[in-house]
Scaffold this motif. Structure first.
Motif, PDB file in Angstrom:
ATOM      1  N   ASN A  45      -6.162  60.749  25.865  1.00 47.30           N
ATOM      2  CA  ASN A  45      -5.670  61.600  26.946  1.00 47.30           C
ATOM      3  C   ASN A  45      -5.338  63.018  26.489  1.00 47.30           C
ATOM      4  O   ASN A  45      -5.853  64.002  27.043  1.00 47.30           O
ATOM      5  CB  ASN A  45      -4.460  60.954  27.607  1.00 47.30           C
ATOM      6  N   GLN A  86      -7.137  66.647  27.194  1.00 48.38           N
ATOM      7  CA  GLN A  86      -6.369  67.719  27.812  1.00 48.38           C
ATOM      8  C   GLN A  86      -6.462  69.032  27.038  1.00 48.38           C
ATOM      9  O   GLN A  86      -6.326  70.107  27.622  1.00 48.38           O
ATOM     10  CB  GLN A  86      -4.913  67.285  27.962  1.00 48.38           C
ATOM     11  N   HIS A 116      -9.826  59.243  32.569  1.00 44.69           N
ATOM     12  CA  HIS A 116     -10.113  59.670  31.193  1.00 44.69           C
ATOM     13  C   HIS A 116     -11.429  59.098  30.698  1.00 44.69           C
ATOM     14  O   HIS A 116     -12.137  59.729  29.911  1.00 44.69           O
ATOM     15  CB  HIS A 116      -8.954  59.319  30.257  1.00 44.69           C
ATOM     16  N   ASP A 127      -5.420  64.597  32.600  1.00 48.32           N
ATOM     17  CA  ASP A 127      -6.578  64.601  31.700  1.00 48.32           C
ATOM     18  C   ASP A 127      -7.885  64.856  32.439  1.00 48.32           C
ATOM     19  O   ASP A 127      -8.792  65.504  31.902  1.00 48.32           O
ATOM     20  CB  ASP A 127      -6.646  63.329  30.854  1.00 48.32           C
ATOM     21  N   GLY A 184      -9.736  68.046  31.438  1.00 45.33           N
ATOM     22  CA  GLY A 184     -10.973  67.624  30.786  1.00 45.33           C
ATOM     23  C   GLY A 184     -12.211  68.118  31.495  1.00 45.33           C
ATOM     24  O   GLY A 184     -13.245  68.372  30.870  1.00 45.33           O
TER      25      GLY A 184
END
Length: 892
Positions: A409, A413, A719, A770, A774
């Protein structure tokens, strides 16, 4: 946004997730923006709620290593991890993130609301609300200052001159406890709501539960909102008691009533302390040092920005903060053509448009979530890494305790912070790693009996990162890849920006780092450490990367024992008295843990030779070699030779019968592709091996396809999808990258605030950033690949991105990509590069088929090698170089 959500004071549930966010990496807020019943939930990155759980590594952990290795080698999957009493170990947990005070702004409703609008200004980190009722147009704006470390709200009288009449109160903590987690642990808290005698402020002060062994045994927190009224009056009032047992204040529910004001200014700051006094004395206390400190801070800000009439000047306070924030946000600009009819749509309209298109990413929606993700990254950067929730929560007992999870995670991030041309984020991330480094050293010592080595825990609560969270189902004490993975972003920071001076700051806890910040076993001498402190900063190369990367390399050296090895045929062997490997033999990495998977027919997740470990070890050793070569310290030749020799003795990757990269390089295991994690594709992302190894790249692509085909049990976690998007981008599959992002976009992954849930379907109702952060990284990787000495533009351009641009990305070779644009119709790709150093030799290529390259208008020689077609540039500091690639017809 054209609609609003009221967060109930009595039963807020999950409504706070729809709120707008702001922050400066330490302080921040979530606000609903409701016209008459608004809420501000204030945040502080370091808020941690203690528990009775242990804060030290169990002594029995060290003695279990030999037993774990032996049972893994003999494929005994029934072996159990036990505690000191011989019972099967039960996992213990870290402390939990929690919110600050929830401020309630109550205004009397006047007629029907019309023309409601709320917004977030990404350039200034300012949130705003405007609406019209029978009294005219009302306006309310807020921001968290990066300049002054406070949150400021301004409410002005209506456009028809109607004055402000409102009640300002603080909601009960019990009503903010997470619905399905309850609040049994939180009930041990003691707190008070306070309005001072002069009605200068309303505050909440709390004492944490006092548990033996807790570093917060005498600690607590506070949040204070100073109330400034312009041309009006204010008074303290008592609202109805709510009879909450945690609230031990003499006046249980004080509030501030504002009457007939032209403007109201609210200045808020939160903080915590370890010196609240004894919890038994808290109820009788009338003075609180932390309240005085917060009042002094907010008063200083109030005095700093007065106008000529002596009133607080909101705009004057906004300007210096906005300058700092805007320089971060505006450093990168992203745009893609298409879906133009949605370019000015509000968030909910964009969400609806994307949900209506389940097979194609809406370009306007992607632009907006990119900007929201980048904005929120900046808001929660500076003092630490982002938590699971970024830095925002509206509930006590948040999902997974709102901590830092370091086996996917947090890694997702921060994946965009370096290429994303940020500056505060790296400083906070480094501080976070250093803060936990003493625990990481203890982890390696306690789990493996190692010295002068680092083993990163799977989780950290920010204050601690020691091995306490492990059991048979989650044997986190044998997750080995963490130090390599978590140091990679700091290494990439060096690749992008070169050597830096990192200011020593309080969150680092520098005085605990004397044993850590040295390549020497045992750490720095007192004299050396004193000299380091006197400098006031850490040299990125010499003081951070060299010692930390050396210690992660020491981990790989010490986990490799000749007693466990594979022979020349790849068969696992054990020989207790073996002292060295013979030619053709390889070390085994045993035990291992590939989150959170196990081979088919083998029920334990404690395994050997996880591909993640092999890739992380290889990448970690290559990083330390590169830093040794850069620093050129005395004795570096010996160290480099040692690490290069170890590289040759690490296990080889293994391939399955279909050519897929195997998750475990063990002939004895059968692959299990019914899983969301992609740990075994570490060689593709976050590492770089697949870029220069075509066989490995093909194997990784097949392994990824197998996950797509066979993962049926758990495909909801955001994630997992974002990780897959990043791997697809590194494997040059732009359409695969977008397809991986779609499930979160087309289901319920995005809130109206465009912040994200942990899951596509919100099955756990867990706020999680995330996916938001992401996705920014996935866009970067699709449009720019870079590593030392090489840049590839548009390596994974999706097939329907006909035209677009992204300006300002940083390449991991000391180069800023000031401009990058493409237009398939015009058959061109334009790149403008600026190096941060002289004589920077770069290999430049593009992932699209091209025929010619022009450098500053002149045709450039084209080179061809195993890596493909490219041009070679020698760049000089501060000089822009423009390159235009002419595309071939196959890419039009």
């Amino acid at each position: 946004m054209l609609s609003y959500t009221e967060v109930s004071a009595a039963n807020p549930g999950y409504a706070w997730r729809d709120g707008m966010v702001s922050g400066n990496g330490e302080n921040g807020y979530i606000t609903s923006g409701a016209p008459y019943w608004d809420s501000f939930i204030f945040q502080h990155m370091w808020f941690n709620f203690p528990s009775r759980e242990p804060r030290s590594i169990p002594e029995e952990l060290t003695g279990q290593l030999a037993e774990a290795r032996w049972n893994v080698f003999n494929q005994n999957d029934s072996w159990k991890i036990t505690d000191a009493d011989g019972a099967v170990r039960k996992r213990t947990f870290y402390y939990s993130y929690h919110p600050g005070h929830q401020l309630r702004l109550h205004m009397t409703k006047k007629g029907t609301v019309s023309n409601y609008e709320r917004w977030t200004n990404y350039e200034t980190a300012e949130t705003g609300v405007r609406y019209t009722d029978e009294n005219g147009l009302w306006l309310r704006t807020s921001f968290t200052s990066r300049e002054d470390n406070v949150s400021i709200t301004q409410i002005t009288r209506s456009s028809m001159g109607k004055k402000i009449n409102m009640t300002i109160s603080i909601d009960d903590i019990s009503n903010m406890c997470r619905a399905h987690n309850g609040h049994s642990e939180v009930e041990a808290l003691r707190y008070k709501k306070i309005v001072d005698a002069d009605v200068n402020y309303i505050a909440q002060v709390a004492h944490y539960p006092s548990y033996p062994g807790s570093e917060l045994i005498d600690g607590g927190y506070a949040g204070l909102t100073q109330v400034i009224v312009v041309n009006g009056t204010k008074k303290s009032v008592l609202l109805d008691d709510t009879y909450e047992s945690m609230n031990v204040g003499t006046d249980q529910n004080p509030a501030v009533e504002v009457m007939n004001a032209d403007a109201v200014i609210l200045i808020t700051k939160s903080d915590r302390t370890r010196e609240m006094g004894k919890i038994g004395d808290f109820a009788g206390m009338t003075q609180y040092a932390i309240i005085e400190q917060l009042f002094q801070c907010t008063s200083a800000v109030a005095a700093k920005y007065k106008d000529i009439d002596g009133n607080f000047n909101y705009q004057a306070a906004l300007v210096p903060h906005a300058k700092l924030h805007a320089s971060e946000f505006n450093a990168v600009r992203f745009s893609i053509g298409g879906d133009e009819e949605y370019k000015n749509a509000d968030n909910q309209a964009l969400i609806n448009a994307q949900r209506a298109s389940t097979s194609k990413v809406n370009h306007a929606f992607l632009e907006q979530i990119y900007n929201q993700g980048r904005y929120a990254m900046i808001c929660c950067s500076g003092s630490s890494a982002p938590r699971l929730y970024g830095m925002w929560t509206g509930e006590w007992n948040p999902g997974w305790r709102g901590i830092y999870t370091l086996d996917a995670n947090v890694n997702l991030q921060v994946a965009a912070m370096n290429t994303g041309h940020l500056t505060y984020a790296q400083l906070g991330y480094i501080a976070f790693f250093l803060r936990n480094a003493p625990d990481f050293e203890a982890n390696a010592r306690m789990a493996y009996g190692m010295h002068d080595a680092l083993q990163v825990s799977v989780n950290s609560d920010g204050d601690r990162g020691m091995h306490v969270e492990y059991d048979n189902d989650y044997p986190f004490q044998y997750w080995n890849a963490g130090a390599s993975w978590c140091l990679l972003p700091i290494y990439e920071y060096w690749q992008c920006y070169g050597n830096q001076k990192i200011p020593i700051c309080e969150p680092m806890r520098i005085h605990a780092l004397q044993p850590i910040l040295s390549v020497k076993d045992g750490g720095m001498t007192d004299e050396e450490f004193g000299q380091l402190l006197d400098k006031g900063y850490l040299d990125l190369e010499k003081d951070i990367l060299l010692p930390l990367l050396t210690k992660q390399a020491n981990f790989w050296e010490q986990i490799c024992t000749p007693a466990y090895y594979t022979d020349v045929n790849g068969i696992a062997r054990h020989q207790s008295d073996k002292t060295a490997l013979n030619p053709g033999e390889k070390y085994m990495i045993i035990p291992a843990y590939s989150p959170e998977n196990n081979p088919i027919g083998y029920s334990s997740t404690i395994t050997a030779n996880a591909a993640m470990d092999i890739a992380a070890a290889r990448d970690g050793l290559m990083m330390v070699i590169a830093i040794e070569q850069a620093v050129q310290r005395s004795g570096c030749e010996t160290s480099i030779a040692k690490w290069e020799a170890l590289l040759q003795l690490l296990p080889n990757y293994k391939y399955d019968r279909d050519g897929a990269l195997r998750e475990w390089s063990m002939s004895e295991y059968m692959e299990n592709n019914n899983h969301r994690h992609l740990s075994h594709l570490y060689a593709a992302w976050p590492a770089y091996e697949t870029q220069q190894n075509r066989e490995l790249a093909r194997a990784a692509a097949i392994a990824l396809s197998n996950r797509d085909q066979y993962n049926t049990e758990d495909a909801t976690a955001g994630h997992g999808w974002v990780h897959k998007a990043l791997v697809n981008a590194r494997l040059k599959d732009g359409d695969g990258m977008l397809a991986s992002l779609l499930p979160m976009m087309t289901d319920a992954g995005y809130y109206p605030s465009l912040m994200t849930d942990h899951d596509t379907n919100r099955r756990n109702h867990t706020y999680c950033t995330d996916t938001s952060f992401g996705t920014v990284a996935a866009v970067h990787e699709a449009l720019l690949f870079s590593n030392t000495g090489e840049i590839e533009v548009l390596p994974a351009l999706p097939s329907d991105w006909e035209s677009g641009s992204i300006d300002g990305l940083m390449a991991r070779t000391l180069v800023e990509v000031k401009e990058l644009s493409w237009n398939r119709t015009a058959k061109s790709v334009h790149v403008k590069l600026r190096s941060r150093t002289d004589h920077n030799i770069v290999r430049l290529s593009t992932g699209m088929s091209w025929t010619q390259a022009f450098v500053d208008g002149s045709e450039e020689d084209i080179h061809q090698d195993e890596g493909g077609k490219h041009i070679r540039l020698t760049l000089h500091a501060g000089t822009d170089v423009s390159v235009v690639f002419s595309l071939s017809n196959t890419d039009i």
